[in-house]
Design an enzyme around this catalytic site. Structure first.
Site, short mmCIF file in Angstrom:
data_model
loop_
_atom_site.label_atom_id
_atom_site.label_comp_id
_atom_site.label_asym_id
_atom_site.label_seq_id
_atom_site.Cartn_x
_atom_site.Cartn_y
_atom_site.Cartn_z
N GLY A 80 0.83 -1.20 0.00
CA GLY A 80 0.00 0.00 0.00
C GLY A 80 0.86 1.25 0.00
N GLY A 110 0.71 -5.42 0.53
CA GLY A 110 -0.46 -5.34 -0.35
C GLY A 110 -0.24 -5.99 -1.70
N GLU A 120 5.32 -5.86 7.36
CA GLU A 120 4.56 -4.81 8.04
C GLU A 120 5.06 -4.47 9.44
OE1 GLU A 120 2.05 -6.44 4.81
OE2 GLU A 120 3.31 -7.31 6.37
N ASP A 177 -1.32 -7.94 6.94
CA ASP A 177 -2.75 -7.86 6.64
C ASP A 177 -3.01 -8.43 5.24
OD1 ASP A 177 -1.52 -5.70 5.34
OD2 ASP A 177 -3.22 -4.35 5.65
#
Length: 360
Positions: A65, A117, A143, A151
């Site tokens: 992301g 992501g 992360e 995630d």
């Protein structure tokens, strides 16, 4: 549509090309929406029999992301942009769910950097996923390095990796290559970069309905060239150390091992957010018993709480904004992390009937 996502249909295949090379195809909200729109449009289109996701650049499929956006929106009022942050994670996780259960072959060319992501947009589920890695693949769920947690469905696919390999990846955030990705079950085929042009010609010339088998036939004789998996070689060590019942016990165990692999893992963990390592450990334990939708709903709860806490904002500041690589983690040391702190981050921000991903 996003200027960084190009879509077209040819020969029965829908093509999605990520084209934000200066940012290693880091996902913006517009990019998430463009991918979602295309996949929804093609899902029930009989003229589209398969989907291919690739990059315009050899450097990355997707580095995750847009964390600069996370930092900016995370400091803003709803009027100033923080509502867009909520939209980003809701829509990104819905996209991850759509990809996992896509009813047609979903072929991801995982060349270059595939992290965070990027894993979410590459990991088609067992019925649809055709995940291709190369000698240039750099895969990670890093992360914890920015004060977040794995995630985009990481609680599902990492918790189902062999042995304790998912805990190793999630807690260290370290990068692996093609052979390890295959061993982890996070890739299906290996194609060396030198053969990618041939593969691209094959994909363009093969009707979408025959694409899955054509790719498998092409890649099958190339698999051995991926080499041996280091994670396979280190499996006993990883299972032994990362099989302990807490992050503190894992790190204590690693400290007692002079092997270079163990020392590398320990050094990485010593740099990560203590709180988010503990959160990640708990997340993977919970994720092992949940289906994909419930994993994504759990992650959506957790990402809201993590931004409220502020750990991720500090991690992005240190890594990307100020670039001092000196995050002031809160709490600063693993010994200061309590079970209550971890449990607080798992408290649902919404009742079940109001959860933004309740319809998955």
């Amino acid at each position: 549509m996003s200027e960084h996502v190009h879509t077209r249909v040819g020969n029965g295949t829908g093509f999605i090309t990520l084209d934000r090379p200066k940012a290693l195809n880091s996902l913006s909200l517009d990019m998430v929406r463009a991918m979602t729109e295309a996949l929804l449009r093609w899902r029930d289109d009989a003229a589209v029999a398969a989907v291919v996701v690739r990059s315009s650049s050899a450097k990355a499929l997707c580095a995750g992301g847009d964390i600069r956006f996370f930092h900016e929106a995370g400091h803003a009022t709803p009027q100033g942009g923080s509502a867009l942050l909520e939209d980003f994670f809701t829509e990104e996780y819905a996209l991850n769910h759509l990809i996992h259960f896509y009813p047609k072959p979903y072929i991801a060319l995982m060349d270059g950097v595939v992290m965070g992501g990027g894993m979410g947009v590459a990991q088609g589920g067992p019925r649809c996923g055709v995940r291709i890695v190369t000698d240039g693949t750099k895969m990670a769920m890093p992360e914890v390095n920015i004060g977040l947690f794995p995630d985009v469905g990481g609680s599902h696919f990492l918790s189902r990796a062999p042995g304790r390999l998912g805990f190793y990846l999630g807690l260290t955030g370290l990068t692996v290559g093609a052979a390890d990705a295959l061993y982890l079950g996070l890739a299906d085929h290996y194609v060396p970069q030198a053969e990618l042009a041939v593969l691209s010609d094959l994909i363009d010339s093969t009707a979408g309905g025959g694409l899955r088998e054509a790719v498998a036939t092409f890649a099958r004789p190339l698999r051995a060239a991926a080499g041996e998996s280091e994670l396979a070689a280190q499996r006993e060590l990883i299972d032994r150390h990362f099989g302990h019942a807490s992050v503190a016990a894992i790190m204590d165990s690693l400290r007692g091992d002079d092997a270079s692999f163990a020392r590398q893992a320990l050094r990485a963990m010593e740099q990560r957010s203590p709180l988010m390592m503990c959160v990640t450990f708990e997340l993977l334990k919970r994720g092992a018993a949940l289906d994909v939708a419930d994993c994504l709903r759990l992650e959506r709860n957790l990402v809201r709480r993590t931004f409220e806490h502020g750990e991720v904002l500090e991690g992005v500041r240190a890594l990307v904004i100020d670039k001092d690589n000196a995050p002031r983690w809160n709490p600063p040391a693993l010994a200061n992390v309590t079970d209550e702190m971890v449990a607080r981050l798992f408290e649902p921000p919404w009742p079940a009937h109001a959860h933004p991903l309740r319809h998955l």
